[in-house]
Scaffold this active site. Structure first.
Site, mmCIF file in Angstrom:
data_model
loop_
_atom_site.group_PDB
_atom_site.id
_atom_site.type_symbol
_atom_site.label_atom_id
_atom_site.label_comp_id
_atom_site.label_asym_id
_atom_site.label_seq_id
_atom_site.Cartn_x
_atom_site.Cartn_y
_atom_site.Cartn_z
ATOM 1 N N ASP A 181 20.408 3.976 22.601
ATOM 2 C CA ASP A 181 21.157 5.114 22.058
ATOM 3 C C ASP A 181 21.087 5.208 20.532
ATOM 4 O O ASP A 181 21.404 6.238 19.959
ATOM 5 C CB ASP A 181 22.628 5.038 22.499
ATOM 6 C CG ASP A 181 23.268 3.677 22.187
ATOM 7 O OD1 ASP A 181 22.591 2.829 21.590
ATOM 8 O OD2 ASP A 181 24.440 3.463 22.552
ATOM 9 N N HIS A 182 20.688 4.135 19.855
ATOM 10 C CA HIS A 182 20.719 4.130 18.384
ATOM 11 C C HIS A 182 19.399 4.609 17.768
ATOM 12 O O HIS A 182 19.364 5.528 16.986
ATOM 13 C CB HIS A 182 21.018 2.719 17.869
ATOM 14 C CG HIS A 182 22.468 2.346 17.925
ATOM 15 N ND1 HIS A 182 23.161 2.228 19.103
ATOM 16 C CD2 HIS A 182 23.365 2.060 16.942
ATOM 17 C CE1 HIS A 182 24.419 1.885 18.838
ATOM 18 N NE2 HIS A 182 24.563 1.765 17.534
ATOM 19 N N ARG A 187 33.449 5.794 11.228
ATOM 20 C CA ARG A 187 33.192 5.126 9.939
ATOM 21 C C ARG A 187 32.742 6.133 8.895
ATOM 22 O O ARG A 187 31.909 6.987 9.197
ATOM 23 C CB ARG A 187 32.091 4.063 10.107
ATOM 24 C CG ARG A 187 32.586 2.899 10.901
ATOM 25 C CD ARG A 187 31.620 1.732 10.950
ATOM 26 N NE ARG A 187 32.308 0.653 11.624
ATOM 27 C CZ ARG A 187 31.744 -0.178 12.493
ATOM 28 N NH1 ARG A 187 30.464 -0.088 12.779
ATOM 29 N NH2 ARG A 187 32.445 -1.122 13.062
HETATM 30 C C1 MIC Z 1 27.562 0.888 13.869
HETATM 31 O O1 MIC Z 1 28.327 1.758 14.285
HETATM 32 O O2 MIC Z 1 27.579 0.463 12.701
HETATM 33 C C2 MIC Z 1 26.538 0.302 14.835
HETATM 34 C C3 MIC Z 1 25.224 0.779 14.422
HETATM 35 O O3 MIC Z 1 26.806 0.780 16.128
HETATM 36 C C4 MIC Z 1 26.658 -1.218 14.792
HETATM 37 C C5 MIC Z 1 25.609 -1.938 15.522
HETATM 38 C C6 MIC Z 1 24.295 -2.014 14.795
HETATM 39 O O4 MIC Z 1 24.280 -2.215 13.596
HETATM 40 O O5 MIC Z 1 23.280 -1.889 15.471
HETATM 41 C C7 MIC Z 1 28.013 -1.746 15.275
HETATM 42 O O6 MIC Z 1 28.990 -1.053 15.182
HETATM 43 O O7 MIC Z 1 28.108 -2.914 15.698
HETATM 44 FE FE1 SF4 Z 2 26.719 4.570 17.803
HETATM 45 FE FE2 SF4 Z 2 28.211 5.405 15.815
HETATM 46 FE FE3 SF4 Z 2 29.340 4.420 17.959
HETATM 47 FE FE4 SF4 Z 2 28.009 2.780 16.292
HETATM 48 S S1 SF4 Z 2 29.878 3.935 15.846
HETATM 49 S S2 SF4 Z 2 27.891 2.837 18.559
HETATM 50 S S3 SF4 Z 2 26.369 4.158 15.651
HETATM 51 S S4 SF4 Z 2 28.119 6.282 17.859
#
Ligand code: MIC
Ligand code: SF4
Length: 643
Positions: free
Chosen positions: A64-65, A379
């Site tokens: 998904d990323h 975030r």
């Molecule tokens: C995020 O929201 O920062 C991520 C990308 O989902 C990370 C994981 C990652 O860095 O791959 C998370 O929240 O753990």
């Molecule tokens: Fe994906 Fe954003 Fe959730 Fe991290 S915070 S899992 S990047 S949707």
């Protein structure tokens, strides 16, 4: 005193230790999840353990990323993940099927169970009554191998919900209120447990919005009871057999109780650049908005997009504002397509993205320079959107939608009567994009593209450390500062030597060169170092560059665990004033570090010739891991000694 829900779920899972406040426990993990950006390392590590099949009840690998696929790397990773899953007993959710947390909630989450995920927003599963914890990929790999997951028996903070949300105030506002009260470090070492009469008015996806963003409190996790609402949700998902009722005892013994009267809340926003900078919308009205993005694992359920459709219906977005929408899962996407919501969104001018993290992790849709971007995400760290000088506000879908129409921040209560959402009696269940593990694992060949590089070696901790301070930072440094993500960097998640060139890129673009030149380096920081994501790259890449210790005022939980897993010594100042003694380029001498770690003493030494001592607050097992040079090395040494 009665038991908390946390205790009721954790106790039967204890494999090692005793449920006593502050003491270390090892718990059995029933289920795991990974996503592609952390998953490749997690599975490389799982493979290195040589265990043919996962030992959990269920493990799911999501993609998904990294779905932008601007070169071969991302799809190579997807194919690696798909083949590893097939071979080792893991379910595989294909790209396009949705964001791990949303899909896991819909299709796999079970009340009363434990879930460990290599993503910090794994606590989303708390919305369905799970103890769902985010961790580094190596910890998840160990859980897949049947090893206990270690944590300190947490402090339990009860959040008593009373009353009912008023129209146009939503679940997002509940968690923003808690962030306002507790701040981004107020939850470290704690589990937030929701109870009280207000709970029953919140649906499972609404509860999941709240537990999802509990990660921003620094909390270990958050959990809601499993009740009639949970049963309704599971029944709609045709999974009523997964339902059990579970809640705290009436006289549960909480360490602290916060009371939130839901009817007193109003629409809010987290202001740039921290989720805890919360302000009522009424204070922000009339700020002009360049971009609105709706989606992410926090706010992209069917209800969320339905209400957006109702607000946008028959209207056009403002000329000065761009609107992007990413549905949380294929199920949500199909539902909005079937009920006509999708047409309303498209007609109003929304740009529809695939079901994935997308802009939340800087994979496209970076706003214009100096933009104001309203996002329904969790975030808003500086630069995370891909535009260093953009200001991101975190808001509910309702606030986002009205801002897209008006081109400025607006109180959604101006819209008059709120349309009432009613969940349909049937929803679309289609799991064809979730591939079960192979019945014939021996026939599966694992596909490894050229971008997937071997893991760096883990070497024993030296007896003493002579190091240079490569960087000194302030408080609340996020893993996005340490190891940025986004479209430029994410494709290198399977290549540690390459990705290490981006460590601290935004704070000091020469960090990697300086660290390599110094050979042995130290990072110095303030409070809450490493908040945010679970990415173990934020430990592994600095380690690759020669970082041996990180000295801070305090750590965020997951990052501290990741440092230990990769053999970096996590040290805390004993006296806050010592922080001022250190500067970038200071020389640090820790002549007895190995013995002191072994003997559980303070770590003593000098900074530029002046005597200092630091705390190293870690468990006995963590000490052994650090001495071995990391968790994989530790497992290997234990295995060889056993032979
Ligand atoms: C995020 O929201 O920062 C991520 C990308 O989902 C990370 C994981 C990652 O860095 O791959 C998370 O929240 O753990
Ligand atoms: Fe994906 Fe954003 Fe959730 Fe991290 S915070 S899992 S990047 S949707």
């Amino acid at each position: 005193m009665g038991k908390t829900l946390t205790q009721k779920v954790i106790e039967p899972h204890i494999m090692d230790g005793k449920y006593e406040k502050g003491s270390e426990i090892g718990i059995l993990i029933d289920a795991t999840l990974t996503q592609d950006a952390t998953g490749t390392l997690a599975y490389l590590q799982f493979e290195a353990m040589g265990i043919p099949k996962v030992q959990t009840e269920i493990s799911v690998s999501y993609v998904d990323h990294n779905t932008l696929q601007s070169d071969f790397r991302n799809m190579d990773d997807h194919l690696y993940l798909q083949s590893v899953a097939a071979k080792h007993g893991i379910w595989f959710s294909r790209p396009g099927n949705g964001i791990c947390h949303q899909v896991n909630l819909e299709r796999f989450g079970k009340p009363g169970r434990t879930l460990l995920g290599s993503d910090s927003h794994t606590p989303t599963g708390g919305g369905i009554g799970m103890i769902a914890i985010g961790a580094g990929g190596l910890d998840v790999a160990c859980a897949m191998a049947g090893e206990p997951f270690y944590l300190k028996t947490p402090k339990v903070i009860g959040v008593k919900l009373t009353g009912k949300l008023n129209p146009w105030v939503s679940a997002k506002d509940v968690i923003l209120e808690i962030l306002r009260i507790k701040t981004v470090k107020g939850g470290v070492g704690a589990i937030f447990e929701y109870f009280g009469p207000g709970v029953k008015s919140l649906s499972v996806p609404e509860r999941a919005t709240i537990t999802n963003m509990g990660a921003e409190l620094g909390a270990t996790t958050s959990i809601f009871p499993s009740d009639e609402m949970t049963k309704e949700f599971l029944t709609l998902q045709q999974r009523e057999h997964d339902y059990i009722a579970i809640e705290a005892d009436k006289d549960a013994d909480y360490d602290e109780v916060i009371e939130i009267e839901l009817s007193k809340l109003s629409p809010m926003a987290s202001c740039p650049h921290s989720p805890d900078l919360v302000q009522p919308i009424t204070e922000l009205e009339d700020i002009s908005v360049d971009q609105v993005v709706i989606g992410s694992c926090t706010n992209s359920s069917y209800r969320d997009l339905w209400i957006v459709g109702q607000i946008l219906n028959g209207k056009t977005i403002a000329r000065n504002t761009s609107l992007l929408i990413a549905p949380g899962s294929k199920q949500v996407f199909s539902m909005i397509s079937k009920d006509g919501t999708l047409t309303k969104l498209i007609d109003a001018g929304a740009r529809i993205l695939e079901s994935a993290c997308g802009p939340c992790i800087g994979m496209g849709a970076a706003p214009n320079s100096k933009a104001i971007s309203l996002r329904t995400f969790n975030r808003n760290f500086e630069g995370r959107s891909g535009t260093p000088d953009a200001g991101v506000y975190l808001v509910s879908p309702e606030v986002a939608a009205i801002a897209a129409l008006n081109g400025r921040i607006t109180d959604p209560r101006d819209l008059g009567t709120m349309p009432q959402f009613k969940m349909p009696s049937e929803i679309i269940i289609d799991d064809r994009m979730i591939i079960p593990p192979s019945n014939d694992p021996n026939s599966i060949t694992i596909k490894r593209g050229p971008g997937i590089k071997p893991l760096p070696e883990q070497n024993e901790l030296p007896a003493s450390i002579d190091a240079t301070v490569i960087i000194k930072t302030g408080d609340n440094i996020t893993t996005d500062h340490i190891m940025p993500a986004g479209a430029k960097v994410l494709p290198f998640r399977s290549d540690i030597p390459k990705i290490s060139e981006f460590v601290f890129e935004r704070l000091d673009p020469d960090f990697h060169k300086k660290a390599k030149a110094a050979k042995t380096g130290v990072i110095v920081a303030g409070e809450n170092y490493g908040q945010g994501s679970s990415r173990e790259h934020a430990a592994l890449a600095p380690k690759y560059l020669g970082i041996q210790a990180v000295i801070v005022k305090s750590f965020a939980r997951i990052h501290k665990a990741n440092l230990i897993n990769f053999g970096i010594v996590p040290l805390e100042f004993k006296s806050a004033g010592d922080y001022d003694l250190i500067n970038t380029d200071s020389k640090i001498h820790l002549p007895h570090i190995k013995n002191e770690i072994l003997s559980e003493s303070d770590i003593t030494g000098t900074i530029d010739g002046k005597s200092v001592s630091f705390k190293c607050e870690i468990s006995k097992l963590d000490r052994e891991i650090i001495i071995s040079g990391g968790k994989l090395a530790h497992v290997r040494i234990k295995f060889n000694n056993g032979k």
